[in-house]
Write a protein that holds these residues in place. Structure first.
Motif, PDB file in Angstrom:
ATOM      1  N   TYR A 111       0.189  -1.604   0.862  1.00  0.00           N
ATOM      2  CA  TYR A 111      -0.400   0.011  -0.078  1.00  0.00           C
ATOM      3  C   TYR A 111       0.525   1.268   0.187  1.00  0.00           C
ATOM      4  CZ  TYR A 111      -3.783  -3.343   1.700  1.00  0.00           C
ATOM      5  OH  TYR A 111      -4.011  -4.415   2.365  1.00  0.00           O
ATOM      6  N   LEU A 118       0.627   5.261   1.112  1.00  0.00           N
ATOM      7  CA  LEU A 118      -0.938   5.605   1.797  1.00  0.00           C
ATOM      8  C   LEU A 118      -0.397   7.458   1.944  1.00  0.00           C
ATOM      9  CD1 LEU A 118       0.240   2.922   4.586  1.00  0.00           C
ATOM     10  CD2 LEU A 118      -1.752   3.354   3.622  1.00  0.00           C
ATOM     11  N   GLY A 152      -2.710   8.360   6.688  1.00  0.00           N
ATOM     12  CA  GLY A 152      -2.833   6.554   6.993  1.00  0.00           C
ATOM     13  C   GLY A 152      -4.238   6.107   5.794  1.00  0.00           C
ATOM     14  N   ASN A 153      -4.445   6.896   4.945  1.00  0.00           N
ATOM     15  CA  ASN A 153      -5.327   6.348   3.899  1.00  0.00           C
ATOM     16  C   ASN A 153      -4.531   6.087   2.847  1.00  0.00           C
ATOM     17  OD1 ASN A 153      -8.056   6.830   5.951  1.00  0.00           O
ATOM     18  ND2 ASN A 153      -8.160   8.589   4.497  1.00  0.00           N
ATOM     19  N   PRO A 154      -4.875   4.640   1.710  1.00  0.00           N
ATOM     20  CA  PRO A 154      -4.514   4.033   0.772  1.00  0.00           C
ATOM     21  C   PRO A 154      -4.351   5.168  -0.433  1.00  0.00           C
ATOM     22  CG  PRO A 154      -6.408   2.676   1.620  1.00  0.00           C
ATOM     23  CD  PRO A 154      -6.408   3.208   2.587  1.00  0.00           C
ATOM     24  N   SER A 166      -2.887   0.363  -4.428  1.00  0.00           N
ATOM     25  CA  SER A 166      -2.488  -0.697  -3.500  1.00  0.00           C
ATOM     26  C   SER A 166      -1.558  -1.541  -4.662  1.00  0.00           C
ATOM     27  CB  SER A 166      -3.712  -1.322  -3.051  1.00  0.00           C
ATOM     28  OG  SER A 166      -4.420  -1.968  -3.424  1.00  0.00           O
ATOM     29  N   ALA A 169       1.791  10.150  -1.279  1.00  0.00           N
ATOM     30  CA  ALA A 169       1.694   9.332  -0.326  1.00  0.00           C
ATOM     31  C   ALA A 169       2.728   9.429   0.134  1.00  0.00           C
ATOM     32  CB  ALA A 169       2.075   8.050  -1.352  1.00  0.00           C
ATOM     33  N   SER A 172       3.140   0.444   3.281  1.00  0.00           N
ATOM     34  CA  SER A 172       2.507  -1.020   4.509  1.00  0.00           C
ATOM     35  C   SER A 172       2.744  -1.374   3.379  1.00  0.00           C
ATOM     36  CB  SER A 172       1.338  -0.694   5.501  1.00  0.00           C
ATOM     37  OG  SER A 172       0.519  -0.822   4.428  1.00  0.00           O
TER      38      SER A 172
END
Length: 215
Positions: free
Chosen positions: A72, A74, A78-80, A83, A111, A115
């Protein structure tokens, strides 16, 4: 000294913003039993179009495993934003291997972190012992990788992955499949492919490979 390996993993980790020389910071680390992480590298392709996050790990369990990884990109919250998925069909116990997430740079401009989540399960499709594998200097900066199927049955193509280093820093990544009939390497066959063509200058490399049954 140049090294050749082969491999597997299961984990969730968050990494700092990407450049080829970025220092990786871990915000979380949940490693599955039987899996050992041996290295993580953030590598920008020389075309400037893609960035790849490469994980090197080892199957230290007593079972052959298959693995699927989801990577991912991000935002800071923290939002993707993107992916991608990767995997290895079969990794022998004791093997090392590579997984990677390839991101198009235009897709991950927002980004700030990466992760990944990796899951594994037991498999009986590993054919790592069925083949011979060799690496030699190729044309210009390339490596010539050769696979030979010594078994009485066809196997899936040999999936080869390599990280190239300069002064200890990862500067490039490349991958190739060794086969002689589609995605297969037939019984008794030998095939050679080149890996690492048109790369920046390097002084060391790490190569892994994996082989599954011809499904």
């Amino acid at each position: 000294m140049r090294r050749i390996y082969s491999l597997i993993i299961a984990i969730a980790v968050i990494i700092s913003m990407f450049t080829s020389s970025a220092i990786i910071s871990y915000a979380a680390n949940q490693t599955a039993d039987g899996i050992k992480i041996e290295g993580e590298y953030l590598i920008s392709d020389i075309d400037g179009i893609h960035t790849r996050y490469v994980v090197v790990a080892k199957n230290v369990s007593d079972k052959d495993l298959s693995v699927i990884a989801k990577f991912y990109a991000l935002k800071a919250n923290g939002n993707p934003v993107k992916s991608v998925t990767d995997g290895a069909s079969a990794v022998k116990k004791g093997q090392s291997f590579m997984l990677y997430g390839q991101f198009k740079n235009s897709d991950i401009e927002e980004a700030t972190e990466f992760s990944y989540e990796i899951t594994v399960k037991e498999t009986d499709n590993c054919r790592y012992d069925a083949v011979g594998f060799d690496v030699e200097a190729g044309i210009d900066s390339a490596l010539a990788v050769t696979g030979t199927n010594y078994s009485s049955e066809d196997v899936g193509c040999i999936n080869v992955r390599s990280i190239f280093f300069k002064n200890g820093e990862a500067v490039a990544f490349d991958t190739v499949n060794i086969g002689d009939y589609g995605y297969s390497l037939r019984s008794g066959s030998s095939n050679t492919q080149e890996i690492g063509m048109l790369l920046p200058e390097y002084d060391d490399y790490l190569v892994t490979y994996s082989v599954a049954s011809d499904l």
